[in-house]
Enzyme design. Structure first.
Site, short mmCIF file in Angstrom:
data_model
loop_
_atom_site.label_atom_id
_atom_site.label_comp_id
_atom_site.label_asym_id
_atom_site.label_seq_id
_atom_site.Cartn_x
_atom_site.Cartn_y
_atom_site.Cartn_z
N CYS A 284 32.38 -9.34 -27.18
CA CYS A 284 33.79 -9.42 -27.61
C CYS A 284 33.94 -9.57 -29.12
CB CYS A 284 34.49 -10.59 -26.93
SG CYS A 284 34.38 -10.56 -25.14
N HIS B 8 42.79 -6.72 -24.78
CA HIS B 8 41.50 -7.07 -25.40
C HIS B 8 40.50 -5.92 -25.23
CE1 HIS B 8 37.87 -9.04 -26.47
NE2 HIS B 8 37.66 -9.75 -25.38
N CYS C 35 35.61 -16.52 -28.39
CA CYS C 35 34.45 -16.73 -27.55
C CYS C 35 33.78 -15.38 -27.31
CB CYS C 35 34.83 -17.39 -26.24
SG CYS C 35 36.04 -16.49 -25.24
#
Length: 406
Positions: free
Chosen positions: A89, A361, A391
């Site tokens: 991510c 996302h 995170c």
């Protein structure tokens, strides 16, 4: 000493994976459009750029073949090297960190950082931070069995090393969110309230023209132009969100209303030395002040922003109270709230225009997308310092501190 500065940002609209506006777009084609927009935004041509650092959470199939170099050649920039970076991510946070380090070391003056994820174009989806069964190291079999048992029983999370087991490195992200919820004793109401706040804030930001200032319209193969995010929903209420069923555990607390969706999108930054920007007559938007990276058990990866942010702030010689705005990527409301609690954040400064629960996302693009939104927000509020953090699948965290310059 040379500073690394951001002179331009660009991001695509964010599409809903498999059914949204960008579902048929190849990631390299989408990336080429966004890179071109970032160069146009800076008012320079690619001859000044020395490297392309491009993030991607699942760099295979259509995202493969060192996509960064593919993007460079697609754009007609044969001179431009490219490297594709995977930190799940935070992949495009990592690309900016790499550009920052290269510039501070005196080895480069101008780099494009950013990333892409078109989940719609995956051969199969196992989740960023997950893995196909055939690729899993069999030494994690007992850890995987423990994850399945905890999920089936909805048991409180405890450190697997207390049982003599390694953590489950392949754990699905939704299970990590449930683990954080039980670890921190956070009730669903608070998470749902945050999910509603994200949607409502994004709705207001759209009405105010906020996101229109940072979105680069994307032209599809049939000539259609996409200029708005698919995700934000108007009029979201707590009553509606509370009616949703848990997604990952039968008796769990994570629902579609308090976590992000699957998405397609790309974002790019032009990062330069302050001396190169001055030479080209460019006005920097912001300075990269410091960065931080950290790790913890993969099974509670949502707490990754805490230590990463502390490290970035320590590098800057600053504290959370020095920040005018902060952005935590909203993979899940529970991890945003738990991290914000530990960092002592003021929620009125946090994700003030909504976050990934509303916007989406697209894994490899999100870091650079958040940078664009954070700098946009600092300009709107006349703030100076901002913190971006997230995170990361596999049990990591990343953070960057920015100083707005214009």
């Amino acid at each position: 000493m040379t500073d690394a500065v951001i002179v331009s940002t660009a991001r695509s609209p964010i599409g809903r994976a498999f059914k949204g506006s960008l579902k048929d777009v190849r990631p390299d084609d989408l990336s080429a459009q966004v890179v071109a927009a970032a160069l146009d935004g800076a008012g320079i041509d690619a001859s000044h750029i020395e490297d392309l650092h491009w993030g991607c959470a699942e760099p295979s199939h259509k995202h493969g073949s060192n996509m960064a170099r593919v993007v460079a050649v697609l754009g007609g920039h044969d001179h431009l090297p490219g490297t594709t970076v995977n930190r799940f991510c935070a992949s495009s946070v990592q690309t900016t960190r790499m550009a920052f380090h290269a510039i501070k070391a005196g080895e480069a003056d101008a780099i494009i950082s950013g990333g892409v994820e078109c989940v719609s174009q995956y051969q199969s989806f196992s989740g960023a931070g997950g893995s196909d069964e055939e690729a899993m190291n069999p030494l994690f079999a007992d850890a995987r069995a423990r994850t399945a048992r905890i999920a089936a029983e909805n048991s409180p999370w405890t450190d697997p090393r207390e049982e003599g087991l390694v953590p489950d490195i392949y754990i699905a992200m939704g299970q990590t969110a449930e683990n954080v919820a039980t670890l921190r004793g956070m009730d669903r109401l608070r998470m749902d309230e945050w999910g509603v706040r994200s949607q409502n804030r994004a709705e207001q930001a759209i009405a105010d023209g906020f996101f229109a200032r940072e979105i680069t319209p994307v032209t599809l193969a049939d000539g259609t132009v996409v200029s708005t995010d698919d995700g934000p929903r108007a009029g979201v209420t707590l009553e509606a969100v509370q009616s949703l069923k848990p997604v990952f555990r039968e008796d769990g607390v994570i629902t579609a209303g308090n976590c992000c969706a699957l998405n397609d999108g790309a974002a790019a930054l032009v990062v330069m030395s302050d001396t190169k920007a001055a030479e080209l007559g460019l006005t920097p938007l912001a300075r990269v002040v410091s960065t931080g990276v950290s790790a913890l058990s993969p099974e509670i990866m949502g707490m990754g922003p805490v230590e990463a942010s502390r490290r970035a702030l320590a590098q800057a010689g600053m504290s959370i109270s020095d920040m005018d705005l902060y952005e935590i990527n909203e993979a899940f409301a529970v991890q945003v709230l738990a991290s914000a609690d530990d960092l002592g954040m003021d929620e009125d400064k946090l994700n003030v225009h909504g976050g990934a629960i509303a916007l989406g996302h697209p894994f490899g693009a999100t870091g650079a997308r958040i940078t664009a939104t954070l700098l946009n927000g600092l300009r709107e509020t006349d703030g100076t310092f901002g913190l971006e953090t997230m995170c990361v699948g596999g049990g990591q965290g990343m953070a960057i501190v920015y100083e707005r310059l214009s």
